[in-house]
Each structure stands twice: as structure tokens, then as C-alpha cells.
Design a protein around this motif. Structure first.
Motif, PDB file in Angstrom:
ATOM      1  N   LYS A   1       0.824  -1.201   0.000  1.00  0.00           N
ATOM      2  CA  LYS A   1       0.000   0.000   0.000  1.00  0.00           C
ATOM      3  C   LYS A   1       0.862   1.256   0.000  1.00  0.00           C
ATOM      4  CE  LYS A   1      -4.086  -1.849   2.378  1.00  0.00           C
ATOM      5  NZ  LYS A   1      -5.028  -1.674   3.514  1.00  0.00           N
TER       6      LYS A   1
ATOM      7  N   GLY B   1      -9.152   1.032  -1.665  1.00  0.00           N
ATOM      8  CA  GLY B   1      -8.479   1.811  -0.625  1.00  0.00           C
ATOM      9  C   GLY B   1      -9.477   2.517   0.265  1.00  0.00           C
TER      10      GLY B   1
ATOM     11  N   THR C   1      -5.512   6.399   0.899  1.00  0.00           N
ATOM     12  CA  THR C   1      -4.722   5.174   0.984  1.00  0.00           C
ATOM     13  C   THR C   1      -5.178   4.204  -0.091  1.00  0.00           C
ATOM     14  OG1 THR C   1      -4.519   5.473   3.378  1.00  0.00           O
ATOM     15  CG2 THR C   1      -3.962   3.314   2.502  1.00  0.00           C
ATOM     16  N   CYS C   2      -4.197   3.560  -0.765  1.00  0.00           N
ATOM     17  CA  CYS C   2      -4.557   2.719  -1.906  1.00  0.00           C
ATOM     18  C   CYS C   2      -3.534   1.590  -2.042  1.00  0.00           C
ATOM     19  CB  CYS C   2      -4.577   3.576  -3.165  1.00  0.00           C
ATOM     20  SG  CYS C   2      -5.191   2.722  -4.618  1.00  0.00           S
TER      21      CYS C   2
ATOM     22  N   GLN D   1       0.138   5.865   0.480  1.00  0.00           N
ATOM     23  CA  GLN D   1      -0.850   6.887   0.804  1.00  0.00           C
ATOM     24  C   GLN D   1      -0.395   8.239   0.290  1.00  0.00           C
ATOM     25  OE1 GLN D   1      -1.290   6.973   5.084  1.00  0.00           O
ATOM     26  NE2 GLN D   1       0.413   8.385   5.381  1.00  0.00           N
TER      27      GLN D   1
ATOM     28  N   THR E   1      -6.190  12.088   3.717  1.00  0.00           N
ATOM     29  CA  THR E   1      -5.286  10.977   3.425  1.00  0.00           C
ATOM     30  C   THR E   1      -6.010   9.978   2.529  1.00  0.00           C
ATOM     31  OG1 THR E   1      -4.186  11.223   5.561  1.00  0.00           O
ATOM     32  CG2 THR E   1      -3.870   9.143   4.408  1.00  0.00           C
TER      33      THR E   1
ATOM     34  N   THR F   1      -1.051  12.279   1.013  1.00  0.00           N
ATOM     35  CA  THR F   1      -1.562  13.184   2.046  1.00  0.00           C
ATOM     36  C   THR F   1      -1.586  14.597   1.502  1.00  0.00           C
ATOM     37  OG1 THR F   1      -0.625  11.781   3.782  1.00  0.00           O
ATOM     38  CG2 THR F   1      -1.249  14.020   4.395  1.00  0.00           C
TER      39      THR F   1
END
Length: 504
Positions: free
Chosen positions: A433, A481, A497-498, A435, A495, A437
């Protein structure tokens, strides 16, 4: 003239038949308030039909019957007890008179009368009155003598008779006595007078203790039943009032009865039902919003595509006749139009259950695309933007590059519009993963928007439609995500996330 025709496009989007009031508030969801799911409930009722009356009326009737029974029984028992005590007193006097050998002179008779709390009258065998402690008028003497000797002629335990003077009523017992003062012992008759007022007082005293005890018990039980019934009725009324609120669409209503009896279980079932109705309404609301979005997006996309196509063709025609020093700016404009066309196509996926085929793409290409577009936007708004892409991400693959780019672009655009400084960082957080931001020093999210930030049509911007962040949320779900936000001092932080995609 041909170029002007290409640019002369207009569009008119007719949304579904919804009233303007549904979009009046920029911070409201669609539909703004849930309608009543049930017919109007008429919970007012006759007092005699209320559950309190159905419980208390029988209880009060039973209590009244019990009190009457206790009073009647106590009175009867008191009367019987007083009669028995009077009989016992008389038997004691009779035995004393029969076993005694002293003469019943007037002083002795007075002493016995005071000792036994009675009045005494003695007669000889001929019916002459020998002595008396009771003042009897002369006209009444013959009548009293007849009553005494009628009783005495029967048997010693004959029933007493009632006798009344001008002031007092008496119950009279008659007892024969053999005197020892005469030769062979003469026969005397003694009449014992018990004051009826004293007998009634004795009866009341005998009945008062069980009567007071019984009535106190009945009153205590009645009070306890009234208290318990009121508690029971209040709990039922709480469920009734909660049902009214839920019927009016207030699905957050909860009873919160944690007791483990039947009403507590009913309250738990009611709370479960309210929660399910809330979820059902949210689902219906989401479906309606999605349907509306799909209709709006479909109508707008057709006209917007035509307009963008005309603009792109016009710029390309102009590019053919432009000197080389101007071509770079026009090529940037064409790229921007193509990106807008892709964005419009992605907008359709928000309101449609069908998804386009994923387009895997390297993160480095996505980052360059985002930075080139948002860099120009930041210059236009005079916003300081700091980019920090981790080098280890450049060779990684994202499952759908256009979807990821549209989501991150939307978050950065929101930050640029409200803040003088924006920081964007992208870094891996796990082996699978990464992320992104986005931090800005803007005013932050309004408090009334926090709970519905990612809902369709929820926006605090007067000119906004509330489609941007729902698009970001849908993109995060599509890519497997998640997206979140928080307020960190003066900074607002989103944020995204993926997970990485497998290299093909």
C-alpha cells in the motif's frame, strides 16, 4: 464562419422533477428530510381505555372489596369477641355469687358492682327487690321484675334481655342464687346489668386492631401497586412516544431500556427496528441521490462533450495558423481539454452502476499528470504548493490511473481554493500500500458538515453541487483503498490510501 459555428454550442439540462426546496440548503442531503413512513398515528385515547385504567380500575375495585371485607370481618370478629368477653365476665360473676355464702347487702352489692364494672339488683323468692346499685324509677320496677323473673323461670344460661332507663341502655343477665342467711337457704335472684355503651367500646377495641392492620395492609398493597403500575405505564408511554417520533421520520430515536423483563426486551426490539429503518432510509436516500446524479450527469455530459469537442477542434484549427512561439500554450490548452473530457467521463461512473474498464498506469505518470495540471491551477490562485513524491513509488502500478488521478486532483483542487499553502506527500506505508496526504492551512471543515462530508450533494459552497468528495470516496472504494480526514492544529489533512496493482 465554420470555426464560429464550431464554438457556438449551448446546452440545457432539465433535471428530474424535484422541487427547488430540496436544493435550497447547500449543506443538506437529498432528500432533505425523511418523510413519514407510516400513516398519521392517533395515539390519544379515552382515559377509561388507557392501560393505566385497565390495570388500576380492577386493582382499586379489588382493593375496595378487600377493604370492605376486612372491615366487615373485623367488625364481626370484634363483636363476637366482645360478646364472648361479656359472657365470660358474667360467668365469672355468676360463679362467684353461687359459691359465696355472704349476704348481698346494699354495701356488699355496691362493692361487687364497682369491682365488676356492672350494676346489680337482687330479688327474693316473692319478687321483692332487696337491694340495687341502679337507680330505678318506681313505675319501671314492676316492668323490670317481670322481665327478670321471666328470664329466671327458664334456665340459668338463658339469653340476656335489653333494658333501658332514661339515660342508659343495658344488657341484663339473670342468675339465681341460694342465700345462706335463712333456714334452709332461701332463693335469691340477681340481675347483672352491663352498660351497652361500654360493650360497644369493648367491641370497637376488639375490632380495631385487626381492622387497622387489614386496612393498612390493603392501603400499602394499593400504594405499591399504584407505584408499580405507574412505572409500567411510563415505560409503555416511552415506547409509544418513541413510536410516534420514528413514524415521523426521526430514526435516531432510541428507548434505551436496559432492564431484562418483557418491556425491556420490547424496547431492545424497538431500538433494533429503529436502527434498521435508519439504515433502510439511508439506503433509499443513497439510491435516490445516485439516480438523480446519474440523470444530471448524463444530461450534462452529452452537452459538455459537444462543447469541449467544439473548443478542441477550434483550438486545433487555430494551432495550424499560429507561429511556433505560441504553439506550446495552445498544446497545453488542448491537453487540458482532453483531461476535462476524461474527467467528465469519470463523473458518469459516480451515478452509474457500470464501471469502465480499468486502465493500469504507473504512479510516476499519474504524479506528473497531477502536478502539471494542479501546478498551473496553483499559479493562477497564487497558492504555494509543495510536492514530495517518494522516489520508490515511481515504478509502482495503480489499478486504474484515471480514477486515481481524478480523486487526487479533486482533493488538491479543494485545498487550493481555500488555503494559501498546500503540502502534498506520497509515500509507501506497507509493502502492498501507499498513501497520498494533502495538507492545507485553510479554515477547515465546518462543524455541521463533518458528519456528512462524503455524502452526495453535501457542500458548504454556495456554488457547489457536493459531487467532489463523493467522487473521491467512490474512487477509493473502486481502487480497494480508503479516504479519511482530520484537523491537525491549523492544518486540514486528507489521506488517500490505496494498494498497489500487480505488474502485468
Amino acid at each position: 464562419m465554420g470555426e464560429k459555428r464550431l464554438l457556438n454550442f449551448s446546452y440545457h439540462v432539465r433535471p428530474p422533477d424535484h422541487s427547488a426546496a430540496e436544493f435550497a440548503s447547500p449543506t443538506s442531503n437529498f432528500p432533505p428530510t425523511p418523510p413519514s413512513l407510516f400513516p398519521e398515528l392517533n395515539l390519544t385515547q379515552s382515559p377509561l381505555r388507557s392501560i393505566r385504567s385497565r390495570i388500576l380500575v380492577p386493582l382499586f375495585l379489588l382493593t375496595a372489596i378487600a377493604a370492605l371485607a376486612v372491615a366487615t370481618g373485623s367488625a364481626w370478629l370484634g363483636s363476637r369477641r366482645a360478646e364472648m368477653e361479656t359472657q365470660q365476665r358474667y360467668e365469672g360473676i355468676r360463679k362467684t355469687l353461687q359459691t359465696s355464702s355472704f349476704p348481698l347487702s346494699a354495701p356488699v352489692l355496691r362493692w361487687l358492682a364497682d369491682l365488676t364494672d356492672t350494676e346489680l339488683v337482687t330479688y327474693d323468692e316473692q319478687g321483692r327487690m332487696l337491694a340495687a346499685t341502679l337507680a330505678i324509677a318506681r313505675p319501671e320496677t314492676k316492668q323490670l321484675r317481670a322481665l327478670v323473673f321471666d328470664t329466671a323461670d327458664t334456665r340459668p344460661d338463658a339469653a340476656p334481655f335489653e333494658y333501658a332507663t332514661q339515660q342508659t341502655k343495658y344488657t341484663v343477665f339473670v342468675s339465681p342464687r341460694r342465700a345462706s342467711t335463712s333456714v334452709g337457704g332461701s332463693q335469691e335472684t340477681v340481675a347483672v346489668f352491663f352498660n351497652n355503651a361500654q360493650l360497644r367500646k369493648a367491641r370497637w377495641q376488639a375490632a380495631s386492631l385487626p381492622l387497622v392492620t387489614g386496612l393498612s395492609t390493603v392501603l400499602l398493597l394499593g400504594t405499591m401497586m399504584l407505584f408499580l403500575t405507574n412505572r409500567l405505564v411510563k415505560r409503555i408511554q416511552a415506547i409509544q412516544q418513541a413510536a410516534q417520533l420514528v413514524a415521523g421520520g426521526k430514526f435516531d430515536t432510541r428507548i434505551g431500556d436496559r432492564r431484562k423483563d418483557e418491556l425491556g426486551q420490547l424496547g431492545d426490539s424497538f431500538d433494533t427496528m429503529a436502527e434498521q429503518l435508519k439504515q433502510l432510509w439511508a439506503t433509499v436516500q443513497q439510491q435516490q441521490s445516485t439516480q438523480l446524479l446519474h440523470q444530471i450527469a448524463g444530461g450534462m455530459a452529452h452537452q459538455l462533450r459537444n462543447s469541449l469537442t467544439g473548443a478542441r477542434i477550434a483550438i486545433e484549427l487555430h494551432l495550424r495558423h499560429t507561429t511556433s512561439d505560441k504553439k506550446e500554450e495552445l498544446e497545453v490548452a488542448i491537453q487540458q481539454i482532453e483531461q476535462v473530457e476524461q474527467y467528465v467521463q469519470r463523473l458518469l461512473t459516480v451515478g452509474s452502476s457500470d464501471q469502465q474498464t480499468n486502465q493500469p498506469q504507473e504512479l510516476s505518470a499519474c504524479f506528473q499528470d497531477i502536478q502539471s495540471k494542479m501546478g498551473l491551477m496553483a499559479q493562477h490562485h497564487q497558492v504555494e504548493v509543495n510536492w514530495d513524491w517518494a522516489a520508490t513509488l515511481e515504478s509502482k502500478i495503480i489499478a486504474d490511473g484515471p480514477t486515481f488521478t481524478a480523486a487526487i486532483t479533486n482533493l488538491i483542487l479543494n485545498a487550493i481554493q481555500v488555503a494559501p499553502q498546500v503540502n502534498i506527500t506520497a509515500q509507501p506505508i506497507q509493502d502492498e500500500k501507499f498513501q497520498v496526504t494533502i495538507r492545507d492551512r485553510g479554515p477547515g471543515i465546518p462543524a455541521e458538515m463533518e458528519s456528512q462530508l462524503f455524502d452526495l450533494f453535501a457542500t458548504s459552497k454556495p456554488e457547489g453541487l457536493g459531487l467532489g468528495l463523493p467522487l473521491v470516496q467512490r474512487a477509493a472504494d473502486h481502487l480497494g483503498g480508503e479516504v479519511s480526514w482530520r484537523r491537525d492544529g491549523e492544518w486540514t489533512e486528507f489521506t488517500f490510501t490505496c494498494p498497489f496493482a500487480d505488474k502485468r
